[in-house]
Design an enzyme around this catalytic site. Structure first.
Site, PDB file in Angstrom:
ATOM      1  N   ASP A 191     -63.753 -77.705  67.104  1.00  0.00           N
ATOM      2  CA  ASP A 191     -64.476 -77.097  68.225  1.00  0.00           C
ATOM      3  C   ASP A 191     -64.272 -75.579  68.306  1.00  0.00           C
ATOM      4  O   ASP A 191     -64.515 -74.964  69.348  1.00  0.00           O
ATOM      5  CB  ASP A 191     -64.042 -77.749  69.538  1.00  0.00           C
ATOM      6  CG  ASP A 191     -62.534 -77.649  69.769  1.00  0.00           C
ATOM      7  OD1 ASP A 191     -61.814 -77.259  68.828  1.00  0.00           O
ATOM      8  OD2 ASP A 191     -62.082 -77.961  70.890  1.00  0.00           O
ATOM      9  N   ASP A 249      -5.572 -18.635  59.077  1.00  0.00           N
ATOM     10  CA  ASP A 249      -6.438 -17.862  59.963  1.00  0.00           C
ATOM     11  C   ASP A 249      -7.712 -17.477  59.221  1.00  0.00           C
ATOM     12  O   ASP A 249      -7.655 -16.994  58.090  1.00  0.00           O
ATOM     13  CB  ASP A 249      -5.729 -16.596  60.448  1.00  0.00           C
ATOM     14  CG  ASP A 249      -4.532 -16.926  61.330  1.00  0.00           C
ATOM     15  OD1 ASP A 249      -4.660 -17.855  62.146  1.00  0.00           O
ATOM     16  OD2 ASP A 249      -3.497 -16.256  61.182  1.00  0.00           O
ATOM     17  N   ASN A 301     -14.917 -11.592  59.213  1.00  0.00           N
ATOM     18  CA  ASN A 301     -15.843 -10.541  58.814  1.00  0.00           C
ATOM     19  C   ASN A 301     -17.219 -11.147  58.566  1.00  0.00           C
ATOM     20  O   ASN A 301     -17.392 -12.001  57.693  1.00  0.00           O
ATOM     21  CB  ASN A 301     -15.337  -9.842  57.552  1.00  0.00           C
ATOM     22  CG  ASN A 301     -16.240  -8.693  57.144  1.00  0.00           C
ATOM     23  OD1 ASN A 301     -16.816  -8.020  57.990  1.00  0.00           O
ATOM     24  ND2 ASN A 301     -16.347  -8.475  55.842  1.00  0.00           N
ATOM     25  N   HIS A 349     -35.715 -26.120  62.419  1.00  0.00           N
ATOM     26  CA  HIS A 349     -35.633 -24.864  63.159  1.00  0.00           C
ATOM     27  C   HIS A 349     -34.502 -24.023  62.575  1.00  0.00           C
ATOM     28  O   HIS A 349     -33.668 -24.521  61.818  1.00  0.00           O
ATOM     29  CB  HIS A 349     -35.368 -25.135  64.639  1.00  0.00           C
ATOM     30  CG  HIS A 349     -34.232 -26.107  64.862  1.00  0.00           C
ATOM     31  ND1 HIS A 349     -34.439 -27.465  64.967  1.00  0.00           N
ATOM     32  CD2 HIS A 349     -32.893 -25.935  64.961  1.00  0.00           C
ATOM     33  CE1 HIS A 349     -33.278 -28.078  65.134  1.00  0.00           C
ATOM     34  NE2 HIS A 349     -32.326 -27.178  65.123  1.00  0.00           N
ATOM     35  N   ASP A 357     -31.360 -33.686  59.734  1.00  0.00           N
ATOM     36  CA  ASP A 357     -31.418 -33.611  61.184  1.00  0.00           C
ATOM     37  C   ASP A 357     -32.862 -33.784  61.646  1.00  0.00           C
ATOM     38  O   ASP A 357     -33.790 -33.276  61.001  1.00  0.00           O
ATOM     39  CB  ASP A 357     -30.872 -32.243  61.620  1.00  0.00           C
ATOM     40  CG  ASP A 357     -30.811 -32.079  63.118  1.00  0.00           C
ATOM     41  OD1 ASP A 357     -30.193 -32.923  63.793  1.00  0.00           O
ATOM     42  OD2 ASP A 357     -31.378 -31.085  63.613  1.00  0.00           O
ATOM     43  N   GLU A 359     -32.070 -38.885  60.233  1.00  0.00           N
ATOM     44  CA  GLU A 359     -31.726 -39.170  61.625  1.00  0.00           C
ATOM     45  C   GLU A 359     -32.943 -39.800  62.310  1.00  0.00           C
ATOM     46  O   GLU A 359     -33.901 -39.111  62.672  1.00  0.00           O
ATOM     47  CB  GLU A 359     -31.325 -37.890  62.375  1.00  0.00           C
ATOM     48  CG  GLU A 359     -30.959 -38.169  63.826  1.00  0.00           C
ATOM     49  CD  GLU A 359     -30.845 -36.923  64.689  1.00  0.00           C
ATOM     50  OE1 GLU A 359     -30.384 -37.044  65.832  1.00  0.00           O
ATOM     51  OE2 GLU A 359     -31.232 -35.826  64.215  1.00  0.00           O
ATOM     52  N   HIS A 390     -21.796 -37.153  66.986  1.00  0.00           N
ATOM     53  CA  HIS A 390     -21.760 -35.925  67.783  1.00  0.00           C
ATOM     54  C   HIS A 390     -22.810 -35.925  68.885  1.00  0.00           C
ATOM     55  O   HIS A 390     -22.799 -35.047  69.749  1.00  0.00           O
ATOM     56  CB  HIS A 390     -21.961 -34.717  66.873  1.00  0.00           C
ATOM     57  CG  HIS A 390     -23.247 -34.752  66.119  1.00  0.00           C
ATOM     58  ND1 HIS A 390     -23.483 -35.620  65.078  1.00  0.00           N
ATOM     59  CD2 HIS A 390     -24.393 -34.028  66.258  1.00  0.00           C
ATOM     60  CE1 HIS A 390     -24.698 -35.436  64.605  1.00  0.00           C
ATOM     61  NE2 HIS A 390     -25.276 -34.478  65.297  1.00  0.00           N
ATOM     62  N   ASP A 391     -23.731 -36.889  68.864  1.00  0.00           N
ATOM     63  CA  ASP A 391     -24.796 -36.971  69.867  1.00  0.00           C
ATOM     64  C   ASP A 391     -24.585 -38.092  70.883  1.00  0.00           C
ATOM     65  O   ASP A 391     -25.466 -38.311  71.725  1.00  0.00           O
ATOM     66  CB  ASP A 391     -26.148 -37.186  69.171  1.00  0.00           C
ATOM     67  CG  ASP A 391     -26.633 -35.944  68.447  1.00  0.00           C
ATOM     68  OD1 ASP A 391     -26.390 -34.835  68.954  1.00  0.00           O
ATOM     69  OD2 ASP A 391     -27.249 -36.083  67.374  1.00  0.00           O
ATOM     70  N   ASP A 437     -21.724 -34.680  74.632  1.00  0.00           N
ATOM     71  CA  ASP A 437     -21.571 -33.268  74.304  1.00  0.00           C
ATOM     72  C   ASP A 437     -21.319 -32.427  75.553  1.00  0.00           C
ATOM     73  O   ASP A 437     -22.082 -32.518  76.522  1.00  0.00           O
ATOM     74  CB  ASP A 437     -22.860 -32.830  73.588  1.00  0.00           C
ATOM     75  CG  ASP A 437     -22.963 -31.336  73.392  1.00  0.00           C
ATOM     76  OD1 ASP A 437     -21.937 -30.666  73.377  1.00  0.00           O
ATOM     77  OD2 ASP A 437     -24.105 -30.855  73.254  1.00  0.00           O
ATOM     78  N   ARG A 492     -16.682 -33.852  71.385  1.00  0.00           N
ATOM     79  CA  ARG A 492     -16.429 -32.934  70.267  1.00  0.00           C
ATOM     80  C   ARG A 492     -15.087 -32.228  70.436  1.00  0.00           C
ATOM     81  O   ARG A 492     -14.915 -31.084  70.021  1.00  0.00           O
ATOM     82  CB  ARG A 492     -17.565 -31.917  70.150  1.00  0.00           C
ATOM     83  CG  ARG A 492     -18.935 -32.561  69.968  1.00  0.00           C
ATOM     84  CD  ARG A 492     -20.062 -31.544  69.958  1.00  0.00           C
ATOM     85  NE  ARG A 492     -21.365 -32.207  69.843  1.00  0.00           N
ATOM     86  CZ  ARG A 492     -22.532 -31.570  69.822  1.00  0.00           C
ATOM     87  NH1 ARG A 492     -22.556 -30.245  69.894  1.00  0.00           N
ATOM     88  NH2 ARG A 492     -23.670 -32.245  69.722  1.00  0.00           N
TER      89      ARG A 492
END
Length: 600
Positions: free
Chosen positions: A91, A144, A148, A256, A333, A362, A436-437, A502, A506
Site C-alpha cells: 500500500d 637566566d 636582547n 593570525h 591552532d 584543533e 591550556h584552554d 586561563d 597555566r
C-alpha cells in the site's frame, strides 16, 4: 516490534566504519514480517544533499518474526555521505531514519558514512603514543634568559611559585605579559622525567618570538622567543627528546599574527610592504580584520600567495625551518579557521620534507562532519589531518565520572567517533583531559565554578574535594589510556595541579611538591599503553555501559584485553584472573571504586 538496523554491529553492516573507493559494503536490515515488506532500498546522498547511490535490498530469508533484507554497494570516490532506508509495502512506502530514542521511523538523523582515500596513511609512531603537552613558560627554568630582542613591555616573576597575573591594566586589558622564564634548557633538563611517563610525543605550545606568555600572538615565525633560548637550544631539546625515542611537535599558529609582529608592523608602515597583502585593512592602517575582534591578533589572508609561500612553499618556509631544526610535526591552532586547501598544501609540504611528519588539528567537535563558516570540512575524506584534539571523549569522560551519565552516552560518543573516523586517525587522536584552554582536570572533576577571574584566583579545592577529585582522576585517566587514541597529559596534571580556566590553568609546575601517588599512577598507565598493541591500535567493543559500570574489549590481532571500570558505589564481581591496575588513594571517603585489566 521495530525494524532493526545498527550500523555499528557486523550483523547489520560490514565493514565497520569508513570505506575506501572500490570497497564492498554489505547491509542487512531486519524488518518485522508483520510489515509485509515487498522490498527495501538504501539511499546514500552526498553531504551537500545531492543524490548519490541507491542500493536495492532483496529478501534474503525469514528468521523468526523478521524478514531479513540485504544488499551491497561500492562507492567510487572519496566523500561524506548520509544514508537512510525506504521500505516498500503493497500500500505504499515509508522511510527509516536513525531513530535514537524516538519511535517515529521517519524521525531522526540519517546514518553517516565516509569514503576516504585508499592511500591515506598516518604515522605509525603516533598510534596510541603517550603525548605530554608543555606550556613552555611555566614548565621549568634553567639559567637566566638573554632578553636582547624580547618584545616589550613585560614583567618577570621573581619567584617560581608566585600567582599568575590576572588583573587588567589601567585600560581594562589583560595583557598576558608576565613571564616566569621557563625555557628550552629547562625542558631539556627534565627530559628524563618526561620520558618516565612513557611519553612518545612532546607537544609544545607556541615557541616563536612574541609579546605574550602564551605566544599565540606571533612576532616572528622563525625566531624562538629570546626568553626560551636560541635555535641551538631548541635543536638540543629535540636531540635530547629523540635520544629517548620522543618526537617533538609544535603549535602552528597560522590564522593570525600578533599586532606587534615584524609582519604587521611593516604592513602598517607602507602598502608597499611585502606583508601588506597578508592582512585586510578597512581603514588603513588603524582598522583591520582581527581574530574574533582582538586587536592584538590581526587575521591573515590564508590563501594569499605571499603568505602561503612564506609559511609553506619557500625552501626555508616556516614549516621547513622548524622541521629541519628537529621538529617532527605540528598541531594546528584553530584549524577550522584555515581553509582546507591551505591545510592540504601544508600537509603535502611537511610530508615532502619528512614522510612521517604528524599533523594534528584543533577541532572541538566531531571532525568528520564539521561545518565551519558554512563550509563542510573535508579533513578525512581528503586525507588532510592525521588526528584531532579529541574533546568529545573528554566531555564524555567528565559527564560519566560526574554522575551525569550512567555510561550509555559515553559508549555512544566513543562508538560514534570510532565509526566516523578512519581507524588510522582514531589511533592517533589526541585524547586529552586538560589543556591550556580548559580548567585543570582535577578541578573540572568536582567544581563547576564559572565566576569572575577575581574569585577564580582565590578559589581552591577543599581537602575533601581534592581527595574526591584524585579518586575520580584515577578513573578518568584510566579511561583516557584504554580508549582508542593517543592519551595526552597537560603538564602538571599528573602531579595534582588544580586551577580554573586561563590563566589559572597555566600556573608553574610544582617541582618537589608533586602528588607521588598520582605520578606513580600515570607512570604505570604509560607503561601499560606501551606494552599492549591492543591499546594502541585495537578495535573496541562494549559489553557493559550502564549503572556507572563500563566494560569493553580492545582487540588487535591475537591480543585481546578486557577493560572494566566501576564508578558506582556497588561492588562488581570481576572475572577470575583480572589484575587490578591501581588501588584507591588512601583516605578516600568514597566507597570502593576500581578498574582492572586482563589479557586473554
Amino acid at each position: 516490534m521495530r525494524i532493526l538496523f545498527d550500523s555499528q554491529q557486523a550483523q547489520y553492516k560490514t565493514p565497520f566504519g569508513t570505506l575506501c573507493p572500490g570497497q564492498i559494503c554489505q547491509l542487512h536490515i531486519h524488518i518485522p514480517a508483520s510489515v509485509g515488506a515487498m522490498g527495501a532500498e538504501c539511499i546514500l546522498d552526498f553531504a551537500d544533499g545531492m543524490p548519490g547511490v541507491v542500493t536495492p535490498l532483496t529478501k534474503e530469508c525469514t528468521d523468526g518474526a523478521y524478514d531479513i533484507f540485504s544488499g551491497t554497494f561500492i562507492l567510487d570516490q572519496p566523500g561524506l555521505y548520509f544514508y537512510y532506508f525506504r521500505i516498500c509495502k503493497p500500500d505504499g512506502s515509508f522511510r527509516l531514519f536513525k531513530q535514537g530514542h524516538d519511535t517515529n521511523m521517519e524521525a531522526g538523523d540519517k546514518w553517516q558514512l565516509s569514503c576516504i582515500p585508499a592511500d591515506f596513511t598516518t604515522p605509525d609512531w603516533a598510534k596510541g603514543a603517550v603525548i605530554y603537552q608543555v606550556f613552555p613558560d611555566r614548565f621549568c627554568k634553567v639559567g637566566d634568559p638573554d632578553l636582547n630582542g624580547k618584545i616589550t613591555p613585560y614583567t618577570i616573576h621573581k619567584n617560581w611559585d608566585e600567582e599568575v597575573h590576572w588583573q587588567p591594566d589601567e585600560q581594562g586589558e589583560i595583557l598576558n605579559n608576565d613571564f616566569y622564564g621557563g625555557n628550552f634548557r629547562g625542558i631539556t633538563e627534565k627530559m628524563d622525567y618526561i620520558a618516565s611517563l612513557g611519553t612518545e610525543i612532546l607537544y609544545l605550545n607556541p615557541i616563536s618570538k612574541s609579546f605574550s606568555n602564551h605566544r599565540y600572538d606571533t612576532g616572528d615565525y622563525k625566531i624562538p622567543d629570546p626568553m626560551l633560548g636560541t635555535l641551538e637550544d631548541f635543536r638540543a631539546l629535540c636531540d635530547a627528546a629523540h635520544k629517548r625515542n620522543i618526537k617533538v611537535i609544535l603549535d602552528g599558529v597560522y590564522s593570525h599574527t600578533g599586532s606587534r609582529s615584524t609582519y604587521f608592523a611593516s604592513a602598517c608602515k607602507s602598502p608597499g610592504s611585502p606583508y601588506y597583502s597578508w592582512y585586510t585593512f578597512y581603514e588603513y592602517p588603524g582598522r583591520y580584520n582581527s581574530w574574533w575582534g582582538f586587536k592584538t591578533l590581526p587575521t591573515v589572508n590564508k590563501m594569499d600567495r605571499a603568505f602561503r609561500d612564506f609559511i609553506i612553499h619557500n625552501e626555508d618556509s616556516v614549516v621547513a625551518h622548524w622541521l629541519n631544526a628537529g621538529a617532527d610535526g605540528f598541531r594546528l591552532d584553530v584549524v577550522d579557521e584555515l581553509p582546507d586547501a591551505f591545510v592540504l598544501e601544508l600537509k603535502n609540504r611537511i610530508r615532502q620534507i619528512r614522510p612521517d611528519a604528524l599533523l594534528i588539528g584543533e577541532v572541538w567537535e566531531d571532525a568528520s562532519n564539521k561545518i565551519s563558516y558554512n563550509i563542510r570540512r573535508r579533513y578525512f575524506v581528503d586525507g588532510i589531518l592525521d588526528a584531532c584534539m579529541n574533546y568529545p571523549f573528554r566531555t564524555a569522560i567528565l559527564d560519566f565520572l560526574r554522575g551525569w551519565d550512567d555510561g550509555n552516552r559515553l559508549k555512544e560518543t566513543v562508538m560514534t567517533i570510532a565509526e566516523n573516523y578512519p581507524p588510522q586517525v582514531l589511533a592517533c587522536n589526541m585524547n586529552l583531559l586538560g589543556s591550556h584552554d580548559t580548567p585543570r582536570i582535577l578541578t573540572a572533576l568536582v567544581d563547576d565554578f564559572n565566576g569572575s577571574r577575581e574569585d577564580a584566583a582565590q578559589r581552591r579545592l577543599s581537602d575533601r574535594q581534592k581527595q574526591q577529585a584524585k579518586q575520580l582522576l584515577l578513573l578518568a585517566s584510566f579511561l583516557q589510556y584504554t580508549l582508542p587514541g593517543a592519551p595526552s597529559i597537560y603538564y602538571g596534571d599528573e602531579a595534582g595541579m588544580e586551577g580554573h580556566k586561563d590563566p589559572f590553568n597555566r600556573r608553574t609546575y610544582p617541582w618537589g611538591k608533586e602528588d607521588e601517588a598520582l605520578l606513580a599512577h600515570y607512570q604505570a598507565l604509560g607503561q601499560l599503553k606501551r606494552n599492549y598493541q591492543a591499546l594502541r591500535q585495537g578495535d573496541i567493543h562494549f559489553s557493559e555501559n550502564c549503572c556507572g559500570r563500563l566494560g569493553f574489549t580492545r582487540r588487535f590481532g591475537n591480543e585481546k584485553l578486557h577493560i572494566y571500570m566501576n564508578r558506582s558505589h556497588e561492588p562488581w564481581d570481576l572475572p577470575k584472573g583480572t589484575a587490578l591496575l591501581s588501588q584507591n588513594l588512601q583516605g578516600s571517603t568514597l566507597m570502593p571504586m576500581g578498574f582492572s585489566i586482563m589479557e586473554d
